[in-house]
Enzyme design. Structure first.
Site, PDB file in Angstrom:
ATOM      1  N   ALA A  27       0.819  -1.217   0.000  1.00  0.00           N
ATOM      2  CA  ALA A  27       0.000   0.000   0.000  1.00  0.00           C
ATOM      3  C   ALA A  27       0.851   1.263   0.000  1.00  0.00           C
ATOM      4  O   ALA A  27       0.421   2.297   0.520  1.00  0.00           O
ATOM      5  CB  ALA A  27      -0.937  -0.011   1.198  1.00  0.00           C
TER       6      ALA A  27
ATOM      7  N   TYR B 190       3.830 -13.777 -14.489  1.00  0.00           N
ATOM      8  CA  TYR B 190       2.761 -13.051 -13.813  1.00  0.00           C
ATOM      9  C   TYR B 190       1.438 -13.788 -13.940  1.00  0.00           C
ATOM     10  O   TYR B 190       0.688 -13.931 -12.968  1.00  0.00           O
ATOM     11  CB  TYR B 190       2.660 -11.647 -14.405  1.00  0.00           C
ATOM     12  CG  TYR B 190       1.667 -10.738 -13.734  1.00  0.00           C
ATOM     13  CD1 TYR B 190       1.939 -10.172 -12.488  1.00  0.00           C
ATOM     14  CD2 TYR B 190       0.467 -10.417 -14.348  1.00  0.00           C
ATOM     15  CE1 TYR B 190       1.028  -9.319 -11.874  1.00  0.00           C
ATOM     16  CE2 TYR B 190      -0.445  -9.568 -13.746  1.00  0.00           C
ATOM     17  CZ  TYR B 190      -0.160  -9.018 -12.515  1.00  0.00           C
ATOM     18  OH  TYR B 190      -1.062  -8.176 -11.920  1.00  0.00           O
TER      19      TYR B 190
ATOM     20  N   ALA C 104       1.403 -16.837 -11.659  1.00  0.00           N
ATOM     21  CA  ALA C 104       1.297 -16.470 -10.252  1.00  0.00           C
ATOM     22  C   ALA C 104      -0.114 -16.025  -9.891  1.00  0.00           C
ATOM     23  O   ALA C 104      -0.666 -16.426  -8.860  1.00  0.00           O
ATOM     24  CB  ALA C 104       2.296 -15.370  -9.919  1.00  0.00           C
ATOM     25  N   LYS C 105      -0.719 -15.202 -10.743  1.00  0.00           N
ATOM     26  CA  LYS C 105      -2.062 -14.703 -10.446  1.00  0.00           C
ATOM     27  C   LYS C 105      -3.107 -15.808 -10.571  1.00  0.00           C
ATOM     28  O   LYS C 105      -4.083 -15.837  -9.813  1.00  0.00           O
ATOM     29  CB  LYS C 105      -2.391 -13.525 -11.352  1.00  0.00           C
ATOM     30  CG  LYS C 105      -1.575 -12.272 -11.051  1.00  0.00           C
ATOM     31  CD  LYS C 105      -1.778 -11.783  -9.626  1.00  0.00           C
ATOM     32  CE  LYS C 105      -1.131 -10.432  -9.375  1.00  0.00           C
ATOM     33  NZ  LYS C 105      -1.325  -9.951  -7.986  1.00  0.00           N
TER      34      LYS C 105
ATOM     35  N   ILE D 235      -6.518  -0.696 -14.992  1.00  0.00           N
ATOM     36  CA  ILE D 235      -6.795   0.246 -13.912  1.00  0.00           C
ATOM     37  C   ILE D 235      -5.824   1.430 -14.002  1.00  0.00           C
ATOM     38  O   ILE D 235      -4.618   1.242 -14.139  1.00  0.00           O
ATOM     39  CB  ILE D 235      -6.668  -0.431 -12.533  1.00  0.00           C
ATOM     40  CG1 ILE D 235      -7.548  -1.689 -12.472  1.00  0.00           C
ATOM     41  CG2 ILE D 235      -7.036   0.553 -11.425  1.00  0.00           C
ATOM     42  CD1 ILE D 235      -9.019  -1.448 -12.672  1.00  0.00           C
TER      43      ILE D 235
END
Length: 269
Positions: free
Chosen positions: A25, A174, A177-178, A207
């Protein structure tokens, strides 16, 4: 004109008395910080992590908004990292978190994001899995015993449409992993349901965060909604899954992509 009266939160979304941990974060424009704000607005005390000292800036912003917040600078891809995090949280918080948002991943600040097809080196493959999947496993493993003791818990993995739903060119590490995070979430949901713990994943599409590439912004303009999503829109889905009202939703992956994964046509009419 009198000041507006602060209305009580509905019980279905009230997180007062709960403590949440949101990993990854540090970015002021990222999904992790947006999620920390959203959980704080629902009354939770919030602990946040990042790999650099900018996490302390995020903590200051949360506190300025009236959120009880602490921050820890750490990596999360080794057992020693997570042991240190747990010790730091024990010192800083009155109780262990019963809400966990596994957002850390992709790449740490100052490191190359990598990528590549199936010819990628073994070291890069293993590093990508550690950053995105092993980190989520380690943090979850550390916090679930406390949730079991409390008889209540929420675990949300920030996955991606890449892997569980779709795939991009040259991104095998990626994607693997996701996709692994989605499988981990389903297995966790089955195991922990008897303890009052839910486990779900949120899979964002394009996003508009500070790390979005120009090519990704261009892709976002051709989704059915016609734009990239915002970090706050993803955070809204995550935060709801963390609430009491989401108690009967577990083992699910919620796609937040503006309809991109369900639209067959891309050419304009």
């Amino acid at each position: 004109m009198p000041a507006p009266r602060s209305l009580p939160l509905p019980a279905s979304v009230d997180l007062r008395g709960r403590t949440a941990l949101v990993t990854g974060a540090g970015s002021p424009t990222g999904i992790g910080f947006a999620t920390a704000r959203a959980l704080g607005a629902l009354g939770a005390a919030v602990a946040v992590t990042a790999t650099t000292g900018r996490v302390h800036d995020r903590v200051a912003e949360l506190r300025a908004a009236g959120v009880e917040a602490v921050g820890v600078v750490t990596r999360l891809d080794t057992g020693a990292d997570v042991d240190g995090l747990v010790a730091a949280l024990a010192d800083a918080l009155p109780e262990a978190p019963t809400v966990l948002v596994n957002n850390a991943g992709m790449v740490a600040t100052g490191e190359s994001m990598g990528g590549g097809d199936v010819t990628v080196g073994l070291g890069e493959w293993e590093a990508g899995l550690r950053q995105n999947l092993t980190s989520a496993f380690l943090v979850t493993r550390a916090l679930v015993p406390g949730m079991r003791s409390a008889g209540w818990g929420r675990v949300v993995a920030v996955s991606s449409v890449t892997g569980p739903v779709m795939a991009s060119r040259g991104d095998v590490v990626y994607a693997a992993a996701k996709a692994g995070m989605a499988g981990f979430t389903r297995a966790l949901a089955v195991d922990e349901a008897p303890h009052g713990i839910t486990a779900n994943a949120v899979a964002p599409g394009w996003i508009a965060t500070g790390s979005q590439l120009p090519s990704e912004a261009e892709e976002g303009r051709v989704v059915p909604v016609g734009r990239s999503g915002t970090a706050d829109e993803v955070a809204a889905a995550i935060a709801w899954l963390c609430t009491p009202g989401a108690a009967y939703v577990t083992g699910q992956t919620i796609v937040v992509d503006g309809g991109n994964s369900v639209a067959e046509e891309r050419l304009p009419r």
